[in-house]
Enzyme design. Structure first.
Site, mmCIF file in Angstrom:
data_model
loop_
_atom_site.group_PDB
_atom_site.id
_atom_site.type_symbol
_atom_site.label_atom_id
_atom_site.label_comp_id
_atom_site.label_asym_id
_atom_site.label_seq_id
_atom_site.Cartn_x
_atom_site.Cartn_y
_atom_site.Cartn_z
ATOM 1 N N SER A 254 24.739 -17.958 -30.560
ATOM 2 C CA SER A 254 24.154 -19.088 -29.843
ATOM 3 C C SER A 254 25.307 -19.935 -29.330
ATOM 4 C CB SER A 254 23.237 -19.887 -30.753
ATOM 5 O OG SER A 254 23.985 -20.348 -31.836
ATOM 6 N N GLU B 53 18.025 -13.931 -20.049
ATOM 7 C CA GLU B 53 16.853 -14.692 -20.468
ATOM 8 C C GLU B 53 15.594 -14.132 -19.822
ATOM 9 O OE1 GLU B 53 17.796 -17.002 -22.577
ATOM 10 O OE2 GLU B 53 16.276 -18.587 -22.662
ATOM 11 N N LYS C 165 20.633 -23.557 -17.746
ATOM 12 C CA LYS C 165 20.203 -23.054 -19.054
ATOM 13 C C LYS C 165 18.706 -22.776 -18.970
ATOM 14 C CE LYS C 165 20.605 -23.870 -23.995
ATOM 15 N NZ LYS C 165 19.222 -23.597 -24.391
ATOM 16 N N ALA D 147 0.837 -1.208 0.000
ATOM 17 C CA ALA D 147 0.000 0.000 0.000
ATOM 18 C C ALA D 147 0.869 1.254 0.000
ATOM 19 C CB ALA D 147 -0.921 0.001 1.209
HETATM 20 S S1 IVH Z 1 25.120 -17.699 -22.829
HETATM 21 C C1 IVH Z 1 27.735 -16.535 -26.242
HETATM 22 N N1 IVH Z 1 23.927 -18.583 -20.675
HETATM 23 O O1 IVH Z 1 20.536 -20.538 -24.619
HETATM 24 C C2 IVH Z 1 26.879 -17.196 -25.257
HETATM 25 N N2 IVH Z 1 22.739 -18.667 -22.728
HETATM 26 O O2 IVH Z 1 22.188 -20.644 -27.654
HETATM 27 C C3 IVH Z 1 25.543 -16.631 -25.231
HETATM 28 N N3 IVH Z 1 20.444 -19.530 -22.517
HETATM 29 O O3 IVH Z 1 18.977 -18.703 -26.684
HETATM 30 C C4 IVH Z 1 24.555 -17.377 -24.445
HETATM 31 N N4 IVH Z 1 20.494 -19.873 -20.350
HETATM 32 O O4 IVH Z 1 19.089 -17.414 -24.501
HETATM 33 C C5 IVH Z 1 23.823 -18.383 -22.003
HETATM 34 N N5 IVH Z 1 22.968 -19.302 -18.675
HETATM 35 C C6 IVH Z 1 22.868 -19.088 -19.988
HETATM 36 C C7 IVH Z 1 21.701 -19.381 -20.709
HETATM 37 C C8 IVH Z 1 21.671 -19.169 -22.089
HETATM 38 C C9 IVH Z 1 19.756 -19.943 -21.440
HETATM 39 C C10 IVH Z 1 19.907 -19.535 -23.883
HETATM 40 C C11 IVH Z 1 20.156 -18.290 -24.662
HETATM 41 C C12 IVH Z 1 20.228 -18.745 -26.088
HETATM 42 C C13 IVH Z 1 20.638 -20.166 -25.954
HETATM 43 C C14 IVH Z 1 22.085 -20.305 -26.350
#
Ligand code: IVH
Length: 722
Positions: A90, A186, A129, A42
């Site tokens: 990626s 993310e 991840k 509040a």
């Molecule tokens: S690092 C250069 N760390 O996984 C590295 N990615 O292909 C960049 N993701 O769609 C990514 N958890 O969104 C990284 N702890 C994490 C992650 C993560 C999820 C996703 C990211 C991307 C895919 C990587």
């Protein structure tokens, strides 16, 4: 634009406005990121409205980093495009779900760096991840100016308006951050937020609102929210964020930060107000990567959000630079996946199973598929409404989900893969096992077979329920054996379990099974049972003897186990225990009125009625008598003294400051009077006790129609006056 200082109409307003923004940013960080608010909701709302009023008075002082900008701007036709200053890469995915997945990565890194076995372990950062969507947040001079999706890695979509509505994402950073800072991470939806969102969606659909849909999983719901063109709708879809990396940042030579490691930069992001997952850990070498993979895998189902694996990153930024990239993927990182919890398969048929209480459950028969670590061939569709809602039909391609110990479930049908026009599922109106009528009572979701113990399926389930470990426990009596015994007509009623072979023998001797049983001594009874068991297929002498022994052993039981074993609807283990404690003797329970039953903690009107109805049926009393005649015994006790517990069975939630009692005192008093105190309001809450500055709990109570008391009313209840 604002007029020069000399003519500024109200410099004190400007100062107040700046102060309000700062205070609200701090509260939002404590609330959304740290999960530790220091003011009631509040109070936040009051400051927020004050700021809104000031901004309305001084439109020239509006700013995109104001907390008021979180509620969403204008509806868009489409999103603008954003070229990423640093491409969003990626990572390579390792689908080997064994330890070797991590070991191979470490070996590869060591090879790239030409390290010998003698050299020390490489230091990694291991992270979950997250199963959401990647986002790049651009801050200029500490203000969020742009949020973009990954897109093709080079060009993404500008979703700034929607991202501003995420409470966990800071709109303004503390002084001292680099002039240009892109934080990557993310965007995801927590599981509880996802469930609540789908509940609201269901209500909307039921209310006939058009264009609303049920989301398949949190990732889908998050992606939908981020790409929602109307930011007001996006604002109602609760999203969260974890930071895990960087895009463009002012370089050290231009005064930017001089981080040495990935871990260090994550810690800095945390200090600047970004959510960084607490599970992120440093790991030395392959052994610790494997340990992390295993540990996080074990916690996976209990986390508040979905993850689909872990990510390993070389910690040293210098080594990262040295390792560099192959095509679009860094050499220094890998995603190590967990076994999939969702898979595609096809529906081979829809069976209807009959449960112990006659409940008919539609079950999808599936082409075998390996999901969540096991091969799944069946998935429950719960009831007719669920089967219709999901619209599962023969031949459909479906998403099957199995998480941990959770029963496999059909998540949804891929409608564009449906061939032709297969029939819509309808529940049969007769029991598929015994042919008795199947009926659906008003207000119930389930169809039930009305055959009772005449129905073989119900008989089998009733026996298995009675014999299970938590009931009287007949060791070794499993589904297969019960199927054989019932199908061969050896067991018609529950007591037949203790009179194996007596039906056949009694027929020959032209007596009732009861009378024959009563005439024979124990050893002869056991011989008859043994002979009967050995007649069954695949029953060896030894296992037959084991069953006979287990049956004998199960005769010495306890009242709660026996009561639970009877399978009275709504009487679970806990209720059975309470009933036994309260009444002491079985006869007292069998003869208790509904009113007397209601005096038992845990027993409400539905349970009381169900118990009464059960014992009003002569055949159920007969079953109890026969079981006793077969020698089932348990110690009986005296009824428990009925304590004066004015609040028993009631759950309270406390909110705000009460005039005389502090929270601990109020809690102790309620508990001493037999009540419970819970932390959050739900439909199960009996009362909310509200004091001064009551916050969102009071709102929730009102929304759910939960009764609200003040301290005086609580005290009256404690005294038993109302
Ligand atoms: S690092 C250069 N760390 O996984 C590295 N990615 O292909 C960049 N993701 O769609 C990514 N958890 O969104 C990284 N702890 C994490 C992650 C993560 C999820 C996703 C990211 C991307 C895919 C990587």
């Amino acid at each position: 634009m604002s007029t020069p200082d000399l003519f500024d109409p109200a410099p004190e307003d400007a100062a107040l406005l700046a102060q309000l923004r700062q205070t609200l940013h701090a509260h939002a960080h404590r609330y959304y990121v740290l999960d530790a608010p220091t003011v009631p909701d509040a109070e936040y709302d009051r400051l927020f409205r004050q700021l809104q009023a000031l901004e309305a008075k001084h439109p020239e002082l509006n700013s995109p980093d104001s907390p008021t900008q979180r509620v969403g701007g204008k509806v868009l036709d489409q999103f603008g495009q954003v070229r990423h200053a640093v491409p969003m890469l990626s990572i390579r995915t390792e689908t080997d779900t064994e330890a070797s997945g991590a070991e191979n990565f470490d070996a590869r890194i060591r090879r790239e760096l030409s390290l010998t076995d003698a050299e020390p372990a490489i230091e990694y950062v291991a992270e979950p991840k997250f199963d959401g969507l990647a986002m790049s947040l651009r801050y200029e001079h500490g203000v969020l100016v742009q949020a973009a999706t990954r897109g093709d890695g080079e060009v993404g979509e500008n979703v700034t308006q929607n991202i501003r509505t995420i409470g966990q994402i800071p709109l303004r950073l503390p002084v001292g951050v680099p002039p240009v800072l892109e934080v990557r991470g993310e965007v995801y939806m927590r599981r509880d937020d996802f469930e609540a969102l789908n509940d609201r969606q269901r209500q909307r659909i039921a209310a006939g609102e058009r264009g609303e849909k049920i989301f398949v999983n949190p990732r889908n719901a998050a992606a939908g929210a981020v790409r929602q063109l109307d930011p007001a709708i996006a604002a109602q879809r609760p999203l969260s964020f974890f930071a895990y990396g960087l895009g463009e940042v002012t370089p050290p030579e231009a005064g930017g930060p001089q981080w040495q490691t990935h871990y260090e930069l994550l810690q800095t992001l945390k200090i600047w107000g970004f959510p960084v997952c607490t599970l992120v850990s440093i790991a030395q070498g392959a052994t610790e990567l494997v340990a992390f993979y295993t540990a996080i895998g074990g916690q996976r189902d209990g986390l508040g959000y979905d993850i689909d694996g872990v990510v390993y990153k070389v910690n040293s930024l210098a080594l990262q630079r040295k390792l560099g990239f192959v095509t679009r993927e860094p050499r220094w990182a890998v995603a190590h996946k967990f076994p999939a919890q969702e898979m595609l398969t096809t529906v081979l048929g829809i069976d209807v199973q009959v449960g112990r209480t006659g409940k008919l459950t539609p079950v999808a028969k599936l082409a075998p598929v390996f999901v969540g670590g096991v091969t799944v061939t069946n998935a429950t569709l719960h009831n007719e409404d669920e089967a219709r809602r999901k619209d599962v039909r023969l031949g459909d391609t479906v998403i099957v989900r199995r998480a941990g110990d959770v029963i496999p479930e059909v998540v949804s049908v891929l409608l564009d893969k449906r061939q032709g026009n297969p029939e819509v599922f309808t529940m049969p109106r007769i029991c598929p096992v015994c042919g008795s009528a199947a009926v659906r009572e008003e207000g119930e979701a389930d169809y039930r077979c009305t055959g009772g113990l005449f129905c073989r399926a119900q008989r089998k389930q009733a026996i298995l329920h009675f014999a299970q470990r938590r009931a009287v426990e007949v060791e070794g009596l499993g589904e297969k054996l019960v199927d054989q015994l019932v199908d061969a007509g050896v067991i018609h009623t529950l007591p037949d379990l203790y009179r194996l072979g007596f039906r056949a023998r009694a027929e020959i001797e032209q007596l009732s099974a009861d009378d024959l049983y009563a005439r024979l001594p124990t050893t002869e009874r056991q011989d008859i049972a043994l002979e009967q068991l050995k007649k069954l297929e695949r029953m060896a002498q030894l296992s037959a003897q084991n069953i006979v022994d287990a049956l004998e052993k199960s005769k010495h039981t306890t009242l709660p186990r026996f009561l639970f074993g009877l399978g009275i609807r709504h009487v679970g283990e806990a209720t059975a225990k309470e009933l036994a404690r309260h009444f002491g003797k079985l006869d007292a329970i069998m003869d208790a009125t509904e009113e007397q039953l209601l005096a038992v903690a845990d027993v409400g009107p539905i349970v009381a009625k169900s118990i009464r109805t059960f014992f009003d049926q002569p055949h159920n009393r007969e079953v109890v008598e026969q079981l006793r005649a077969c020698g089932l015994t348990w110690p009986e006790g005296e009824p428990a003294p009925v304590a004066a517990q004015p609040l028993s069975g009631k759950t309270f939630v406390l909110t705000g400051t009460l005039p005389t009692l502090d929270r601990e005192e109020a809690k102790a008093l309620i508990e001493a009077a037999g009540g419970k105190v819970a932390g959050s309001v739900s439909k199960k809450t009996s009362y909310v006790v509200a004091g001064l500055e009551a916050g969102s709990k009071l709102d929730k109570a009102q929304a759910l129609g939960v009764a609200v008391l003040d301290e005086a009313q609580l005290k009256e209840m404690l005294d038993g006056r109302s």
